[in-house]
Design an enzyme around this catalytic site. Structure first.
Site, short mmCIF file in Angstrom:
data_model
loop_
_atom_site.label_atom_id
_atom_site.label_comp_id
_atom_site.label_asym_id
_atom_site.label_seq_id
_atom_site.Cartn_x
_atom_site.Cartn_y
_atom_site.Cartn_z
N ARG A 84 44.39 63.96 18.70
CA ARG A 84 43.77 63.21 18.50
C ARG A 84 44.09 62.07 17.08
O ARG A 84 43.78 60.97 17.25
CB ARG A 84 42.89 64.01 17.39
CG ARG A 84 41.56 63.15 16.83
CD ARG A 84 39.97 63.91 16.07
NE ARG A 84 40.03 65.30 16.02
CZ ARG A 84 41.91 65.70 14.55
NH1 ARG A 84 41.16 65.51 13.82
NH2 ARG A 84 41.73 67.03 14.73
N TYR A 137 23.30 45.21 23.45
CA TYR A 137 23.80 46.24 24.76
C TYR A 137 22.22 47.64 23.93
O TYR A 137 22.51 48.13 22.56
CB TYR A 137 24.75 46.76 24.07
CG TYR A 137 24.99 47.83 25.34
CD1 TYR A 137 24.36 48.15 26.80
CD2 TYR A 137 24.79 49.47 24.84
CE1 TYR A 137 24.91 48.77 27.18
CE2 TYR A 137 25.33 50.51 25.40
CZ TYR A 137 24.73 50.26 27.09
OH TYR A 137 25.67 51.22 27.63
N ASP A 209 31.25 41.95 21.03
CA ASP A 209 31.75 42.93 22.69
C ASP A 209 31.48 41.96 23.20
O ASP A 209 30.41 41.40 23.94
CB ASP A 209 30.64 43.28 22.36
CG ASP A 209 30.22 44.50 23.82
OD1 ASP A 209 30.68 44.17 24.14
OD2 ASP A 209 29.57 45.62 23.42
N LYS A 234 33.57 49.19 32.06
CA LYS A 234 33.26 48.46 33.47
C LYS A 234 33.96 47.62 33.77
O LYS A 234 35.57 48.18 34.89
CB LYS A 234 32.51 47.44 32.03
CG LYS A 234 31.17 48.24 31.62
CD LYS A 234 30.20 49.29 31.78
CE LYS A 234 29.47 49.62 30.74
NZ LYS A 234 28.72 48.80 29.95
C1 PLP Z 1 28.30 49.79 28.81
C2 PLP Z 1 28.16 49.16 27.69
C3 PLP Z 1 28.68 49.49 26.58
C4 PLP Z 1 28.87 51.19 26.40
O1 PLP Z 1 30.04 51.52 27.02
P1 PLP Z 1 30.09 53.04 27.19
O2 PLP Z 1 31.00 52.74 27.79
O3 PLP Z 1 28.76 52.91 28.38
O4 PLP Z 1 29.90 53.93 26.14
C5 PLP Z 1 28.34 48.56 25.51
N1 PLP Z 1 28.31 47.46 25.32
C6 PLP Z 1 27.98 46.73 26.32
C7 PLP Z 1 27.97 44.70 26.69
C8 PLP Z 1 28.21 47.24 27.64
O5 PLP Z 1 28.14 46.69 28.80
#
Ligand code: PLP
Length: 416
Positions: A84, A137, A209, A234
């Site tokens: 961890r 999000y 983000d 993504k």
């Molecule tokens: C998918 C997404 C998240 C969340 O990410 P996960 O890997 O699904 O937990 C956060 N912000 C944006 C812009 C996203 O597209």
């Protein structure tokens, strides 16, 4: 131009190390292939081995005590004692992610949401306040308005791009401004120069983000943003085969967040980190193709009589086109658009598509399509959806790396 810096890994690889990649000036494709790699790896493996272990051994008690002494003085002696707190495969991936985003350090988390929630929990004390953008999000907003609220942390949601509202929302206890850029699903692009200027004037930290942009298309840290997060699920991994999240920033801030990871526990499995590193090697190629597909498809759709509106930052009709031109290095692979018709007409169009797969998520090599009203917002009524800006006839297309001609031909037949 980024500079690849070879830093000592936080965990021992158990072999003599003379780093071969030293201070190479690079663009993001070079960084994606080489940054952070400490050659030679164990066994002279070209790729970083997957160190699939939960814990690490000590030779004897003296070895353990030397480690504890080093740790008490802050630095550590190049090893960790438990999974961890660190893993060489994960550390290798983190070094590459830090270089790609022009940061000093990066931390991988089990998912994008784990990265976001851990950072917010670590940075915000009880009584603090944060400001988030409205085109955000959905789970991030939900976390702020429910979980953080329970801890006595309050949130103000401000309309995207309204800098007067943003400045008005700042209170003496405001610690953080959180925004996506580009946003989901309307690809709104935040003017980072203005955002950072306001935040710094009020002594407030900023978190962007940057999932939709990737480090190929945007470097928020270069604008003075404090922290960048991505859902590495993504574009960064790019193959829809793992979940991970990452936060990148300057050394001091990221180090304090790493302490929180050891407590909150949302670590990444070394196998996922290895898959992510493999995905990153083609990031430059994939995103360039996705940028090109995004532009071609957006132009096709905006000329089509059955499409009433297209949202793509590379189109002059997009409200943030000027900001996007100034700030982004590419406009990305997501195109949102409205079909001239009802909820059902829109579903019929989606069902008629042959290439795109119907799925939530984005950024992978396969083109994905979704009707947000029925995917992420199904449990809301049409009125509730409209209140959060989601129309029944909205389609979000996440372009993969297929041939633009094939994608356009498919869209044309489904629209017809
Ligand atoms: C998918 C997404 C998240 C969340 O990410 P996960 O890997 O699904 O937990 C956060 N912000 C944006 C812009 C996203 O597209």
């Amino acid at each position: 131009m980024a500079v690849l810096e070879v830093s000592e890994p936080t965990t021992s690889l158990n072999h003599p190390r003379t780093p071969r990649v030293a201070r190479v000036s690079s663009g993001s494709s070079t960084a994606a292939v080489h940054a952070g790699a400490q050659h030679p790896h164990a066994y002279h493996s070209l790729t970083m081995p997957v160190v699939e272990t939960a814990t690490y051994t000590f030779e004897n008690t003296a070895d353990l005590c030397a480690f504890q002494e080093a740790r008490m003085w802050g630095g550590g002696n190049g090893r960790v004692e438990y999974g961890r707190y660190g893993n060489p495969t994960v550390a290798d991936c983190e070094a590459r992610l830090a270089a790609l985003d022009h940061g000093d350090a990066a931390i991988l988390f089990a998912s994008g949401m784990s990265a976001i929630t851990s950072v917010l929990l670590a940075m915000l004390p009880t009584g603090a306040h944060l400001v988030i953008g409205d085109d955000c999000y959905r789970r991030t907003r939900q976390f702020c308005l429910t979980f953080l609220k329970r801890l006595g942390i309050t949130t103000t949601v401000v309309p995207m791009g309204d800098f007067a509202a943003l400045e008005n929302a700042i209170q003496p206890n405001t610690r953080l401004i959180v925004s996506e850029s580009p946003t989901n699903p309307y690809l709104r692009v935040v003017d980072l120069v203005r955002l950072v200027e306001i935040a710094q004037r009020h002594g407030v930290k900023t978190l962007i983000d940057s999932t939709f942009a990737t480090p190929v298309n945007q470097h928020p840290l270069d604008f003075g943003v404090d922290l960048v997060v991505h859902s590495a699920t993504k574009y960064l991994s790019g193959h829809n085969d793992l979940l991970a999240g990452v936060v990148v920033g300057r050394a001091g801030l990221v180090d304090s967040l790493r302490q929180a990871l050891g407590v909150l526990g949302g670590v990444t499995d070394p196998h996922a980190a290895s898959l992510l590193t493999r995905g990153l090697k083609t990031l430059g190629l994939r995103v360039q193709k996705q940028n090109a597909n995004g532009q071609a498809v957006a132009e096709f759709l905006s000329a089509h009589p059955r499409v009433s509106r297209v949202w793509y930052p590379g189109l002059p009709s997009h409200p943030d086109h000027a900001t996007a031109r100034a700030q982004l290095l590419g406009y990305g692979g997501v195109v949102s658009f409205e079909i001239d018709g009802t909820l059902e007409d829109t579903s019929r169009f989606i069902d008629a598509l042959q290439i795109p797969l119907i799925a939530a998520s984005l950024g992978g090599v396969e083109t994905l399509v979704e009707q947000p009203a029925l995917m992420s917002y199904y449990e809301l009524s049409t009125e509730e959806r409209l209140a959060v800006g989601i129309k029944d006839n909205l389609v979000r297309l996440s372009l993969g790396i297929e041939d633009a001609d094939d994608l356009i031909a498919d869209l044309a037949q489904a629209l017809g």
